[in-house]
Design a protein around this motif. Structure first.
Motif, mmCIF file in Angstrom:
data_model
loop_
_atom_site.group_PDB
_atom_site.id
_atom_site.type_symbol
_atom_site.label_atom_id
_atom_site.label_comp_id
_atom_site.label_asym_id
_atom_site.label_seq_id
_atom_site.Cartn_x
_atom_site.Cartn_y
_atom_site.Cartn_z
ATOM 1 N N GLN A 98 0.841 -1.197 0.000
ATOM 2 C CA GLN A 98 0.000 0.000 0.000
ATOM 3 C C GLN A 98 0.881 1.254 0.000
ATOM 4 O O GLN A 98 0.631 2.199 -0.727
ATOM 5 N N SER A 99 1.919 1.216 0.850
ATOM 6 C CA SER A 99 2.741 2.423 1.011
ATOM 7 C C SER A 99 3.508 2.750 -0.264
ATOM 8 O O SER A 99 3.863 3.891 -0.500
ATOM 9 N N LYS A 100 3.773 1.736 -1.080
ATOM 10 C CA LYS A 100 4.496 1.992 -2.330
ATOM 11 C C LYS A 100 3.531 2.259 -3.483
ATOM 12 O O LYS A 100 3.949 2.359 -4.637
ATOM 13 N N GLY A 101 2.251 2.293 -3.154
ATOM 14 C CA GLY A 101 1.287 2.603 -4.202
ATOM 15 C C GLY A 101 0.846 1.404 -5.019
ATOM 16 O O GLY A 101 0.101 1.544 -5.988
ATOM 17 N N TYR A 102 1.324 0.208 -4.664
ATOM 18 C CA TYR A 102 0.815 -0.993 -5.317
ATOM 19 C C TYR A 102 -0.361 -1.480 -4.490
ATOM 20 O O TYR A 102 -0.181 -2.270 -3.571
ATOM 21 N N ASN A 103 -1.532 -0.999 -4.769
ATOM 22 C CA ASN A 103 -2.661 -1.403 -3.938
ATOM 23 C C ASN A 103 -3.073 -2.836 -4.226
ATOM 24 O O ASN A 103 -3.169 -3.237 -5.370
ATOM 25 N N ALA A 104 -3.279 -3.565 -3.151
ATOM 26 C CA ALA A 104 -3.665 -4.968 -3.296
ATOM 27 C C ALA A 104 -5.011 -5.048 -3.998
ATOM 28 O O ALA A 104 -5.946 -4.344 -3.628
ATOM 29 N N ASN A 105 -5.089 -5.868 -5.018
ATOM 30 C CA ASN A 105 -6.374 -6.036 -5.692
ATOM 31 C C ASN A 105 -7.235 -7.055 -4.943
ATOM 32 O O ASN A 105 -6.871 -7.505 -3.850
ATOM 33 N N ILE A 106 -8.350 -7.418 -5.534
ATOM 34 C CA ILE A 106 -9.285 -8.294 -4.817
ATOM 35 C C ILE A 106 -8.681 -9.670 -4.543
ATOM 36 O O ILE A 106 -8.896 -10.244 -3.472
ATOM 37 N N VAL A 107 -7.880 -10.160 -5.463
ATOM 38 C CA VAL A 107 -7.309 -11.501 -5.283
ATOM 39 C C VAL A 107 -6.269 -11.499 -4.158
ATOM 40 O O VAL A 107 -6.291 -12.347 -3.261
ATOM 41 N N THR A 108 -5.379 -10.528 -4.190
ATOM 42 C CA THR A 108 -4.366 -10.428 -3.139
ATOM 43 C C THR A 108 -5.025 -10.200 -1.774
ATOM 44 O O THR A 108 -4.643 -10.805 -0.776
ATOM 45 N N SER A 109 -6.040 -9.343 -1.757
ATOM 46 C CA SER A 109 -6.737 -9.078 -0.501
ATOM 47 C C SER A 109 -7.442 -10.330 0.004
ATOM 48 O O SER A 109 -7.443 -10.594 1.211
ATOM 49 N N ASN A 121 -7.592 -14.475 13.367
ATOM 50 C CA ASN A 121 -7.757 -13.036 13.581
ATOM 51 C C ASN A 121 -8.968 -12.516 12.802
ATOM 52 O O ASN A 121 -8.829 -11.814 11.802
ATOM 53 N N MET A 122 -10.146 -12.854 13.306
ATOM 54 C CA MET A 122 -11.379 -12.473 12.601
ATOM 55 C C MET A 122 -11.580 -10.970 12.596
ATOM 56 O O MET A 122 -12.100 -10.394 11.645
ATOM 57 N N GLN A 123 -11.151 -10.351 13.664
ATOM 58 C CA GLN A 123 -11.374 -8.920 13.785
ATOM 59 C C GLN A 123 -10.708 -8.164 12.640
ATOM 60 O O GLN A 123 -11.330 -7.344 11.950
ATOM 61 N N GLU A 124 -9.437 -8.480 12.423
ATOM 62 C CA GLU A 124 -8.714 -7.791 11.352
ATOM 63 C C GLU A 124 -9.228 -8.230 9.980
ATOM 64 O O GLU A 124 -9.305 -7.427 9.048
ATOM 65 N N ALA A 125 -9.609 -9.495 9.877
ATOM 66 C CA ALA A 125 -10.151 -9.983 8.599
ATOM 67 C C ALA A 125 -11.406 -9.202 8.238
ATOM 68 O O ALA A 125 -11.598 -8.807 7.085
ATOM 69 N N LEU A 126 -12.247 -8.974 9.230
ATOM 70 C CA LEU A 126 -13.494 -8.249 8.973
ATOM 71 C C LEU A 126 -13.222 -6.792 8.621
ATOM 72 O O LEU A 126 -13.901 -6.220 7.754
ATOM 73 N N SER A 127 -12.230 -6.206 9.268
ATOM 74 C CA SER A 127 -11.972 -4.805 8.960
ATOM 75 C C SER A 127 -11.334 -4.681 7.568
ATOM 76 O O SER A 127 -11.593 -3.722 6.843
ATOM 77 N N ASN A 131 -12.823 -2.616 4.488
ATOM 78 C CA ASN A 131 -11.944 -1.746 3.715
ATOM 79 C C ASN A 131 -12.043 -2.000 2.218
ATOM 80 O O ASN A 131 -11.986 -1.070 1.415
ATOM 81 N N MET A 132 -12.128 -3.268 1.859
ATOM 82 C CA MET A 132 -12.222 -3.620 0.443
ATOM 83 C C MET A 132 -13.477 -3.014 -0.160
ATOM 84 O O MET A 132 -13.482 -2.532 -1.297
ATOM 85 N N LEU A 133 -14.545 -3.032 0.630
ATOM 86 C CA LEU A 133 -15.791 -2.427 0.153
ATOM 87 C C LEU A 133 -15.648 -0.906 0.059
ATOM 88 O O LEU A 133 -16.016 -0.299 -0.948
ATOM 89 N N ASP A 134 -15.089 -0.313 1.101
ATOM 90 C CA ASP A 134 -14.972 1.146 1.139
ATOM 91 C C ASP A 134 -14.045 1.687 0.056
ATOM 92 O O ASP A 134 -14.297 2.731 -0.525
ATOM 93 N N LYS A 135 -12.943 0.961 -0.188
ATOM 94 C CA LYS A 135 -11.938 1.458 -1.118
ATOM 95 C C LYS A 135 -12.239 1.100 -2.561
ATOM 96 O O LYS A 135 -11.420 1.347 -3.449
ATOM 97 N N GLY A 136 -13.391 0.447 -2.770
ATOM 98 C CA GLY A 136 -13.755 0.120 -4.148
ATOM 99 C C GLY A 136 -13.019 -1.078 -4.723
ATOM 100 O O GLY A 136 -13.090 -1.338 -5.921
ATOM 101 N N VAL A 137 -12.282 -1.804 -3.879
ATOM 102 C CA VAL A 137 -11.632 -3.034 -4.350
ATOM 103 C C VAL A 137 -12.705 -4.072 -4.662
ATOM 104 O O VAL A 137 -12.608 -4.835 -5.613
ATOM 105 N N GLY A 138 -13.760 -4.060 -3.822
ATOM 106 C CA GLY A 138 -14.848 -5.014 -4.002
ATOM 107 C C GLY A 138 -14.585 -6.299 -3.255
ATOM 108 O O GLY A 138 -13.479 -6.520 -2.751
ATOM 109 N N VAL A 139 -15.607 -7.103 -3.145
ATOM 110 C CA VAL A 139 -15.470 -8.419 -2.530
ATOM 111 C C VAL A 139 -16.150 -9.419 -3.460
ATOM 112 O O VAL A 139 -16.881 -9.017 -4.358
ATOM 113 N N ASP A 140 -15.885 -10.681 -3.251
ATOM 114 C CA ASP A 140 -16.524 -11.707 -4.070
ATOM 115 C C ASP A 140 -16.738 -12.970 -3.237
ATOM 116 O O ASP A 140 -16.562 -12.953 -2.013
#
Length: 244
Positions: A98-109, A121-127, A131-140
């Motif tokens: 993320q910091s280098k500007g290579y944003n993780a796509n849906i597959v990597t996420s 670690n469900m808590q972080e998984a859920l957040s 994030n994927m929804l908020d950032k427009g990465v999407g979920v599947d």
RNA sequence: GCAAUUGAAUGGA
């Protein structure tokens, strides 16, 4: 590079990973072109074969060559770390990208979601999911299955079923893996009847595969319902599914 | 043009 990659990938898929590694190292030594795909292919095969220390060696080689990562390579690395249950390394990779500007796509996420869930670690998984929804990465379906996998591991089946409903509402269909996860969770809780009900629901959309038969047969065996287990085993054979 | 993410069981230590 594509020619090299094709050869290297062919070697990997044919089980000749050692040869592929030698070929890669020789290619690098000669200063010929390599790119993300060359390394991705080899690292992926090594991880698939649980040869993680070799995978790390190749990754170091790749880093020393300043290879520009792409989506597939990032997923390969993320998935490899997650297979090893290296939660904090996976997180480091995610944030580095993320910091280098290579944003993780849906597959990597999705690979990261899976890793977090696998580590409990469900808590972080859920957040991350949010994030994927908020950032427009999407979920599947993969994203949902990852979370459902995590909930089932924690014996929180109600939460898993809630997600199954939510995914349908959002327009993502459960797949055979969704069913397998939930059925397996039910069996582990001794709820073989409910598992069987899901089996029937699943059958309205999917042809059960060897894995799904395995889940239900194992469920019956653990419930000491051997007759039922046999019935399913024979049903499986009748449907020309080869036992593994 | 090549490479990427999710499900089961058993056994070994």
């Amino acid at each position: 590079s594509v020619t090299f990659n094709t050869i290297i990938n062919g070697l990997c898929k044919g089980g000749q990973i050692n040869l592929a590694m030698e070929f890669l190292e020789e290619t690098v030594r000669k200063g010929l072109c390599t790119n993300a795909g060359t390394y991705s292919s080899v690292i992926h095969s090594l991880c698939k074969n649980s040869r993680f220390s070799s995978a790390l060696r190749v990754t170091d080689l790749m880093i020393s060559k300043n290879i520009r990562p792409n989506d597939c390579l990032m997923t390969t690395l993320m998935s490899g770390l997650c297979l090893l249950n290296k939660q904090s390394e996976a997180r480091k990779l995610y944030h580095l990208l993320q910091s280098k500007g290579y944003n993780a796509n849906i597959v990597t996420s999705n690979a990261f979601i899976y890793g977090l869930c696998k580590a409990g670690n469900m808590q972080e998984a859920l957040s991350l999911f949010k994030n994927m929804l908020d950032k427009g990465v999407g979920v599947d379906t993969f994203s949902y299955n990852g979370l459902i996998y995590g909930y089932c591991k924690e014996d929180r089946l109600e939460a898993g079923f809630k997600l199954k409903e939510e995914m349908v509402k959002r327009g993502y269909s459960p797949d055979i893996i969704t069913y397998s996860l939930l059925m397996h969770g039910l069996c582990n809780k001794g709820k073989i009847d409910e598992s069987l009900a899901l089996w029937h629901e699943c059958k309205t959309s999917f042809v059960p595969d060897v894995n799904l038969y395995g889940v239900i047969i194992n469920g019956f065996c653990n419930a000491e319902k051997i007759e039922e287990a046999w019935n399913f085993f024979e049903m499986m054979l009748r449907h020309n599914i080869k036992p593994n």
